[in-house]
Design a protein around this motif. Structure first.
Motif, PDB file in Angstrom:
ATOM      1  N   ASP A 145       0.856  -1.177   0.000  1.00  0.00           N
ATOM      2  CA  ASP A 145       0.000   0.000   0.000  1.00  0.00           C
ATOM      3  C   ASP A 145       0.903   1.243   0.000  1.00  0.00           C
ATOM      4  N   VAL A 146       0.674   2.136  -0.936  1.00  0.00           N
ATOM      5  CA  VAL A 146       1.505   3.341  -1.050  1.00  0.00           C
ATOM      6  C   VAL A 146       1.428   4.185   0.219  1.00  0.00           C
ATOM      7  N   ASN A 147       0.251   4.268   0.844  1.00  0.00           N
ATOM      8  CA  ASN A 147       0.129   5.045   2.087  1.00  0.00           C
ATOM      9  C   ASN A 147       0.942   4.416   3.214  1.00  0.00           C
ATOM     10  N   TRP A 148       0.971   3.088   3.265  1.00  0.00           N
ATOM     11  CA  TRP A 148       1.787   2.388   4.251  1.00  0.00           C
ATOM     12  C   TRP A 148       3.269   2.684   4.008  1.00  0.00           C
ATOM     13  N   MET A 149       3.688   2.641   2.733  1.00  0.00           N
ATOM     14  CA  MET A 149       5.089   2.948   2.416  1.00  0.00           C
ATOM     15  C   MET A 149       5.430   4.380   2.809  1.00  0.00           C
ATOM     16  N   ALA A 150       4.514   5.303   2.537  1.00  0.00           N
ATOM     17  CA  ALA A 150       4.755   6.709   2.879  1.00  0.00           C
ATOM     18  C   ALA A 150       4.913   6.879   4.387  1.00  0.00           C
ATOM     19  N   GLU A 151       4.063   6.216   5.136  1.00  0.00           N
ATOM     20  CA  GLU A 151       4.148   6.281   6.598  1.00  0.00           C
ATOM     21  C   GLU A 151       5.430   5.606   7.087  1.00  0.00           C
ATOM     22  N   ARG A 152       5.726   4.452   6.528  1.00  0.00           N
ATOM     23  CA  ARG A 152       6.904   3.686   6.928  1.00  0.00           C
ATOM     24  C   ARG A 152       8.184   4.494   6.773  1.00  0.00           C
ATOM     25  N   HIS A 153       8.275   5.238   5.684  1.00  0.00           N
ATOM     26  CA  HIS A 153       9.503   5.974   5.390  1.00  0.00           C
ATOM     27  C   HIS A 153       9.437   7.448   5.775  1.00  0.00           C
ATOM     28  N   GLY A 154       8.323   7.876   6.334  1.00  0.00           N
ATOM     29  CA  GLY A 154       8.204   9.261   6.780  1.00  0.00           C
ATOM     30  C   GLY A 154       8.192  10.268   5.636  1.00  0.00           C
ATOM     31  N   LEU A 155       7.527   9.900   4.526  1.00  0.00           N
ATOM     32  CA  LEU A 155       7.464  10.829   3.394  1.00  0.00           C
ATOM     33  C   LEU A 155       6.689  12.076   3.796  1.00  0.00           C
ATOM     34  N   THR A 156       7.115  13.196   3.282  1.00  0.00           N
ATOM     35  CA  THR A 156       6.516  14.484   3.621  1.00  0.00           C
ATOM     36  C   THR A 156       5.599  14.964   2.492  1.00  0.00           C
ATOM     37  N   ASP A 157       5.120  16.191   2.633  1.00  0.00           N
ATOM     38  CA  ASP A 157       4.258  16.781   1.599  1.00  0.00           C
ATOM     39  C   ASP A 157       4.987  16.941   0.259  1.00  0.00           C
ATOM     40  N   LYS A 158       6.314  16.871   0.260  1.00  0.00           N
ATOM     41  CA  LYS A 158       7.074  16.938  -0.990  1.00  0.00           C
ATOM     42  C   LYS A 158       6.673  15.805  -1.931  1.00  0.00           C
ATOM     43  N   SER A 159       6.221  14.697  -1.363  1.00  0.00           N
ATOM     44  CA  SER A 159       5.867  13.511  -2.148  1.00  0.00           C
ATOM     45  C   SER A 159       4.364  13.347  -2.332  1.00  0.00           C
ATOM     46  N   LYS A 160       3.590  14.286  -1.829  1.00  0.00           N
ATOM     47  CA  LYS A 160       2.137  14.133  -1.813  1.00  0.00           C
ATOM     48  C   LYS A 160       1.554  13.860  -3.205  1.00  0.00           C
ATOM     49  N   GLY A 161       1.942  14.645  -4.194  1.00  0.00           N
ATOM     50  CA  GLY A 161       1.391  14.482  -5.546  1.00  0.00           C
ATOM     51  C   GLY A 161       1.758  13.155  -6.173  1.00  0.00           C
ATOM     52  N   ILE A 162       3.026  12.794  -6.089  1.00  0.00           N
ATOM     53  CA  ILE A 162       3.483  11.543  -6.702  1.00  0.00           C
ATOM     54  C   ILE A 162       2.904  10.344  -5.952  1.00  0.00           C
ATOM     55  N   LYS A 163       2.717  10.487  -4.651  1.00  0.00           N
ATOM     56  CA  LYS A 163       2.138   9.402  -3.854  1.00  0.00           C
ATOM     57  C   LYS A 163       0.715   9.101  -4.328  1.00  0.00           C
ATOM     58  N   LYS A 164      -0.083  10.124  -4.540  1.00  0.00           N
ATOM     59  CA  LYS A 164      -1.461   9.930  -5.015  1.00  0.00           C
ATOM     60  C   LYS A 164      -1.472   9.324  -6.414  1.00  0.00           C
ATOM     61  N   THR A 165      -0.563   9.776  -7.266  1.00  0.00           N
ATOM     62  CA  THR A 165      -0.460   9.229  -8.625  1.00  0.00           C
ATOM     63  C   THR A 165      -0.074   7.759  -8.577  1.00  0.00           C
ATOM     64  N   MET A 166       0.895   7.415  -7.720  1.00  0.00           N
ATOM     65  CA  MET A 166       1.329   6.021  -7.596  1.00  0.00           C
ATOM     66  C   MET A 166       0.203   5.142  -7.064  1.00  0.00           C
ATOM     67  N   GLU A 167      -0.526   5.636  -6.084  1.00  0.00           N
ATOM     68  CA  GLU A 167      -1.616   4.855  -5.490  1.00  0.00           C
ATOM     69  C   GLU A 167      -2.671   4.514  -6.547  1.00  0.00           C
ATOM     70  N   ALA A 168      -3.100   5.514  -7.303  1.00  0.00           N
ATOM     71  CA  ALA A 168      -4.104   5.291  -8.347  1.00  0.00           C
ATOM     72  C   ALA A 168      -3.541   4.430  -9.472  1.00  0.00           C
ATOM     73  N   GLY A 169      -2.291   4.681  -9.840  1.00  0.00           N
ATOM     74  CA  GLY A 169      -1.662   3.931 -10.923  1.00  0.00           C
ATOM     75  C   GLY A 169      -1.501   2.462 -10.599  1.00  0.00           C
ATOM     76  N   LEU A 170      -1.051   2.159  -9.388  1.00  0.00           N
ATOM     77  CA  LEU A 170      -0.897   0.760  -8.971  1.00  0.00           C
ATOM     78  C   LEU A 170      -2.235   0.029  -8.987  1.00  0.00           C
ATOM     79  N   ALA A 171      -3.259   0.668  -8.459  1.00  0.00           N
ATOM     80  CA  ALA A 171      -4.588   0.046  -8.444  1.00  0.00           C
ATOM     81  C   ALA A 171      -5.066  -0.225  -9.871  1.00  0.00           C
ATOM     82  N   ALA A 172      -4.856   0.728 -10.769  1.00  0.00           N
ATOM     83  CA  ALA A 172      -5.284   0.555 -12.160  1.00  0.00           C
ATOM     84  C   ALA A 172      -4.515  -0.566 -12.844  1.00  0.00           C
ATOM     85  N   LEU A 173      -3.206  -0.635 -12.621  1.00  0.00           N
ATOM     86  CA  LEU A 173      -2.393  -1.694 -13.229  1.00  0.00           C
ATOM     87  C   LEU A 173      -2.837  -3.063 -12.747  1.00  0.00           C
TER      88      LEU A 173
END
Length: 168
Positions: A132-160
């Motif tokens: 889960d991209v949100n789990w990875m973001a939490e695990r690694h302490g991603l900040t708002d710098k990654s917010k846009g790409i995180k949402k894109t990755m989450e939707a993209g992974l689900a679609a793939l």
């Protein structure tokens, strides 16, 4: 160059698995049981393992992403004289997107490139599992710098995964 990259990814996977086994040995059993499945997303496939993986590879490549490695765990088990139900793993991604995450928190490279496991359970059902991209973001302490790409990755992974797993 591809062969070296594949070997490097394989070596990294072996090290990660070895490390995970060492941690498992040191944790109390109840702690391990509570952690099973955390951060994983699973989707049942309408196809067999090979067909699901072929569809996933095609979907990944159609989006312009790179397939770094496709590993057949069951085939590798047979080479060692062991049995394993059909199980394949794919490493893939977009180096530009991954770099943005690593610029935010470099340790996120531990979960990059992205991975999807396709496997058959004991009843013959086929499953796709991925982090889960949100789990990875939490695990690694991603900040708002990654917010846009995180949402894109989450939707993209689900679609793939859905493109690979579901009949139209």
């Amino acid at each position: 160059m591809k062969k070296k990259t594949g070997l490097l990814l394989f070596a990294t996977l072996i090290i990660q698995l070895s490390f995970a086994q060492q941690i498992k040995k040191t944790l109390p059993e109840s702690h391990i049981d509570k952690k099973v499945g955390k951060g994983l997303i699973n989707v049942q496939s309408d196809y067999g393992v090979k067909e699901t993986m072929n569809r996933l590879v095609a979907a990944v490549e159609s989006k312009g992403m790179t397939v770094f490695l496709r590993m057949d765990h069951a085939e590798n088990a047979v080479k060692q004289g062991l049995q394993l139900r059909p199980t394949e793993l794919i490493f893939f991604g977009n180096p530009k997107a991954g770099t943005i995450l690593m610029q935010d928190q470099q340790i996120s490279g531990l979960d990059l490139p992205l991975k999807v496991l396709v496997w058959e359970d004991e009843t013959g059902k086929v499953w796709l599992h991925y982090n889960d991209v949100n789990w990875m973001a939490e695990r690694h302490g991603l900040t708002d710098k990654s917010k846009g790409i995180k949402k894109t990755m989450e939707a993209g992974l689900a679609a793939l995964v859905n493109a690979a797993a579901k009949a139209k």
